[in-house]
Design a protein around this motif. Structure first.
Motif, short mmCIF file in Angstrom:
data_model
loop_
_atom_site.label_atom_id
_atom_site.label_comp_id
_atom_site.label_asym_id
_atom_site.label_seq_id
_atom_site.Cartn_x
_atom_site.Cartn_y
_atom_site.Cartn_z
N ARG A 45 0.84 -1.21 0.00
CA ARG A 45 0.00 0.00 0.00
C ARG A 45 0.87 1.26 0.00
O ARG A 45 0.59 2.22 -0.73
CB ARG A 45 -0.91 -0.01 1.22
CG ARG A 45 -1.94 1.13 1.22
CD ARG A 45 -2.75 1.18 2.51
NE ARG A 45 -3.46 -0.08 2.74
CZ ARG A 45 -3.23 -0.88 3.77
NH1 ARG A 45 -2.30 -0.56 4.67
NH2 ARG A 45 -3.91 -1.98 3.92
N ALA A 46 1.93 1.24 0.81
CA ALA A 46 2.82 2.40 0.87
C ALA A 46 3.55 2.63 -0.44
O ALA A 46 3.85 3.77 -0.81
CB ALA A 46 3.84 2.21 2.00
N ALA A 47 3.81 1.54 -1.18
CA ALA A 47 4.50 1.66 -2.47
C ALA A 47 3.54 2.01 -3.59
O ALA A 47 3.97 2.30 -4.71
CB ALA A 47 5.22 0.36 -2.79
N GLY A 48 2.25 1.95 -3.31
CA GLY A 48 1.26 2.30 -4.32
C GLY A 48 1.07 1.23 -5.38
O GLY A 48 0.72 1.55 -6.52
N VAL A 49 1.26 -0.05 -5.00
CA VAL A 49 1.07 -1.13 -5.97
C VAL A 49 -0.04 -2.07 -5.50
O VAL A 49 -0.34 -2.14 -4.29
CB VAL A 49 2.38 -1.94 -6.19
CG1 VAL A 49 3.49 -1.04 -6.68
CG2 VAL A 49 2.80 -2.66 -4.92
N ARG A 50 -0.59 -2.76 -6.42
CA ARG A 50 -1.67 -3.71 -6.12
C ARG A 50 -1.07 -4.93 -5.42
O ARG A 50 0.00 -5.40 -5.79
CB ARG A 50 -2.38 -4.11 -7.41
CG ARG A 50 -3.57 -5.02 -7.21
CD ARG A 50 -4.27 -5.26 -8.53
NE ARG A 50 -5.34 -6.24 -8.41
CZ ARG A 50 -6.11 -6.64 -9.42
NH1 ARG A 50 -5.92 -6.12 -10.63
NH2 ARG A 50 -7.06 -7.53 -9.23
N TRP A 51 -1.78 -5.45 -4.41
CA TRP A 51 -1.27 -6.56 -3.59
C TRP A 51 -2.28 -7.71 -3.59
O TRP A 51 -3.49 -7.48 -3.62
CB TRP A 51 -1.04 -6.08 -2.17
CG TRP A 51 -0.64 -7.16 -1.20
CD1 TRP A 51 0.61 -7.63 -0.98
CD2 TRP A 51 -1.49 -7.87 -0.32
NE1 TRP A 51 0.60 -8.61 -0.02
CE2 TRP A 51 -0.69 -8.78 0.42
CE3 TRP A 51 -2.87 -7.86 -0.06
CZ2 TRP A 51 -1.21 -9.65 1.38
CZ3 TRP A 51 -3.39 -8.73 0.89
CH2 TRP A 51 -2.57 -9.60 1.59
N GLU A 52 -1.76 -8.93 -3.57
CA GLU A 52 -2.64 -10.10 -3.52
C GLU A 52 -2.02 -11.19 -2.66
O GLU A 52 -0.81 -11.41 -2.68
CB GLU A 52 -2.87 -10.64 -4.94
CG GLU A 52 -3.91 -11.74 -4.99
CD GLU A 52 -4.36 -12.04 -6.42
OE1 GLU A 52 -5.04 -13.08 -6.62
OE2 GLU A 52 -4.02 -11.26 -7.33
N LEU A 53 -2.86 -11.87 -1.88
CA LEU A 53 -2.43 -12.99 -1.05
C LEU A 53 -2.75 -14.30 -1.76
O LEU A 53 -3.89 -14.50 -2.22
CB LEU A 53 -3.14 -12.96 0.30
CG LEU A 53 -2.88 -14.16 1.22
CD1 LEU A 53 -1.44 -14.16 1.74
CD2 LEU A 53 -3.87 -14.18 2.39
N LEU A 111 17.48 4.60 -0.08
CA LEU A 111 16.74 4.33 -1.31
C LEU A 111 15.25 4.58 -1.13
O LEU A 111 14.57 5.05 -2.05
CB LEU A 111 16.97 2.89 -1.76
CG LEU A 111 18.38 2.57 -2.26
CD1 LEU A 111 18.58 1.05 -2.36
CD2 LEU A 111 18.62 3.21 -3.62
N SER A 112 14.69 4.21 0.04
CA SER A 112 13.25 4.33 0.23
C SER A 112 12.92 4.45 1.71
O SER A 112 12.56 3.48 2.37
CB SER A 112 12.53 3.11 -0.36
OG SER A 112 11.14 3.20 -0.15
N PRO A 113 13.03 5.65 2.28
CA PRO A 113 12.78 5.82 3.72
C PRO A 113 11.37 5.43 4.13
O PRO A 113 11.14 4.92 5.22
CB PRO A 113 13.06 7.31 3.97
CG PRO A 113 13.03 7.96 2.62
CD PRO A 113 13.45 6.92 1.65
N GLU A 114 10.38 5.64 3.24
CA GLU A 114 8.99 5.35 3.60
C GLU A 114 8.74 3.85 3.77
O GLU A 114 7.98 3.42 4.63
CB GLU A 114 8.01 5.95 2.57
CG GLU A 114 8.07 5.35 1.18
CD GLU A 114 9.20 5.91 0.32
OE1 GLU A 114 9.23 5.58 -0.88
OE2 GLU A 114 10.04 6.66 0.85
N LEU A 115 9.39 3.01 2.95
CA LEU A 115 9.22 1.57 3.09
C LEU A 115 10.14 1.00 4.17
O LEU A 115 9.78 0.03 4.85
CB LEU A 115 9.49 0.86 1.76
CG LEU A 115 8.55 1.17 0.60
CD1 LEU A 115 8.80 0.20 -0.56
CD2 LEU A 115 7.11 1.12 1.03
N ALA A 116 11.31 1.59 4.32
CA ALA A 116 12.28 1.08 5.28
C ALA A 116 11.79 1.18 6.72
O ALA A 116 12.08 0.32 7.54
CB ALA A 116 13.61 1.82 5.13
#
Length: 467
Positions: free
Chosen positions: A119-127, A328-333
């Motif tokens: 969600r934070a990366a803005g991509v679609r996710w599936e389990l 590289l990506s503080p928001e995901l880290a």
């Protein structure tokens, strides 16, 4: 370069070759020799920690640029851990990145973190739900790639990769091996015991000589802790079983010591060298490639070169790796790490306390639930699932129950197949253990799973097996 059983080789007396090894035969004398064509050797160290962070992050960034070329629709295998979220951070910058996939028995705490990362990366996710029986259901399909080896990871991405292909994904990304390499996962951690329980204080365990490296590796690898009663081998193989691990470790350490002077490097490289050499033929990657292209950062030469420049201090607990990720990506880290319940950038002491508190709480809840069920206070409910994979114990229970055709076939191969017929393993003891309700350790469960996979391999590819 993988293990070959029996005599199905060009030279009947050659049983196996180590990865990155050539076999040569002298014509006039017929003498057979082997030599390495690649070795993991050190490079000049970074001048400072800041340079190490900057150059490591840059190697990740450039490698990601290379592996995203010509990709129309990509998908990331996302566990929620640092490796897969680093991969997602790099790949999601490309418009080709379309989706992230998490697999597991159910939506676990790690799965929740993966969902938040996507969600934070803005991509679609599936389990993609995968039970213990999925392992046995897919084993027959994946078996030709396993070369008689065992790992849960060898088969579990198989179902997910198929789902990704049906969704139109042409390239599968994963972060396999990054944390193992860049965070010094194999470096020996200091431990102490309280009330017979082992605790880690996350300091390096002292080692000074090659002999100590060998001794620590034998301890760390926990090869049944020297207890023959857990081996499942026949009594006639006691001596071979006792000596085999020591010989294998000694060979690996001596090979590493010829290149790496630091005992801690010798310790880690004795484990990692073969893995680097055969990375591109890993079974998990081969399984992914049946459905789509497989891409990851680890085989990239610049990434490996950055690793070769890191000191032991810069690897242990992954300070450079984590800081590179944050650059590289503080928001995901900064998203909380699932298995410790705290930030990946908390101090090692805080992470250690959080992890051990979490594990103690889980273990206590399980003990209370089992005791309550035993005395009839509550129903015996299945234990909660943690992590992306079913536990080894869950996989062994599915094997013992024979609830699926794959599990039933594997059980038959294990208790009465080639390994038993050759006199190498005690089929009757294995059968009794599979029927027993006594809990088993992860080590014992993993041993049974390894033997089951090997037994299935020998059913499909018979060879000359003798004790």
């Amino acid at each position: 370069t993988q293990t070959v059983f029996g005599s199905r080789t060009l030279y009947t007396r050659i049983a196996s070759l180590m990865p990155a090894t050539l076999l040569t035969v002298d014509g006039p004398t017929s003498q057979v020799r082997t030599r390495h064509y690649w070795a993991l050797a050190p490079l000049a160290p970074f001048a400072s920690d800041d340079e190490a962070v900057e150059q490591t992050a840059d190697s990740f960034r450039r490698a990601a640029t290379r592996i995203t070329k010509s990709v129309e629709r990509g998908g990331v295998l996302l566990s929620g851990g640092l490796d897969s979220r680093l991969m997602l951070a790099l790949i999601s910058r490309s418009p080709a990145m379309t989706r992230a996939y998490t697999f597991g028995p159910t939506l676990t705490d790690e799965g929740e973190v993966a969902k938040a990362v996507a969600r934070a990366a803005g991509v679609r996710w599936e389990l993609v739900t995968q039970s213990a029986n999925d392992y046995w259901s897919h084993l027959a399909e994946v078996l030709p790639m396993l070369q008689g080896q065992y790992s849960i990871a060898h088969t579990h991405p198989f179902k997910t990769a198929g789902k990704m292909a049906r969704d139109g994904i042409d390239t599968i990304y994963h972060g396999l091996e990054l944390c193992v390499t860049f965070s010094g996962s194999y470096l020996p951690k200091h431990t102490f015991r309280v009330l017979n329980r082992r605790f880690y204080d996350y300091r390096l365990q002292p080692i000074r000589t090659v002999a100590e490296v060998k001794a620590r590796l034998l301890q760390a690898l926990d090869i049944q802790e020297g207890r023959f009663r857990n081996s499942y081998l026949q009594d006639t193989l006691r001596t071979v079983w006792r000596d085999a691990a020591a010989v294998a470790v000694a060979d690996a350490v001596e090979e590493a010591a010829a290149i790496w002077p630091d005992p801690y490097d010798q310790y880690e490289k004795a484990i990692l060298h073969a893995g680097f050499a055969k990375f591109r033929s890993y079974s998990v990657a081969t399984g992914n490639r049946l459905f789509a292209r497989e891409r990851t950062l680890m085989p990239d030469a610049e990434v490996i070169d950055a690793y070769r420049r890191l000191s032991v201090r810069q690897r242990f607990l992954g300070p450079v790796y984590r800081q590179s990720f944050r650059a590289l990506s503080p928001e995901l880290a900064r998203i909380v790490y699932a298995n410790i319940g705290t930030s990946p950038f908390a101090s090692p002491a805080r992470q250690a306390i959080a992890l051990q508190t979490r594990q103690f709480r889980r273990a206590t809840v399980h003990r209370v639930a089992r005791f309550s069920a035993r005395v009839g206070l509550v129903a015996n409910k299945p234990e909660p699932v943690y992590g992306s994979y079913p536990s080894p114990a869950d996989l062994v229970r599915a094997l013992g129950d024979g609830a699926s055709p794959g599990a039933s076939a594997a059980r038959t191969a294990l208790v009465s197949g080639a390994l038993v017929q050759s006199g190498m393993v005690d089929g009757a003891r294995i059968d009794r253990r599979l029927r027993s309700t006594v809990p088993m350790s992860e080590n014992e469960a993993t041993t049974l799973l390894a033997l089951a996979t090997l037994a299935c391999w020998l059913e499909r590819y018979p060879g000359d097996i003798r004790p």
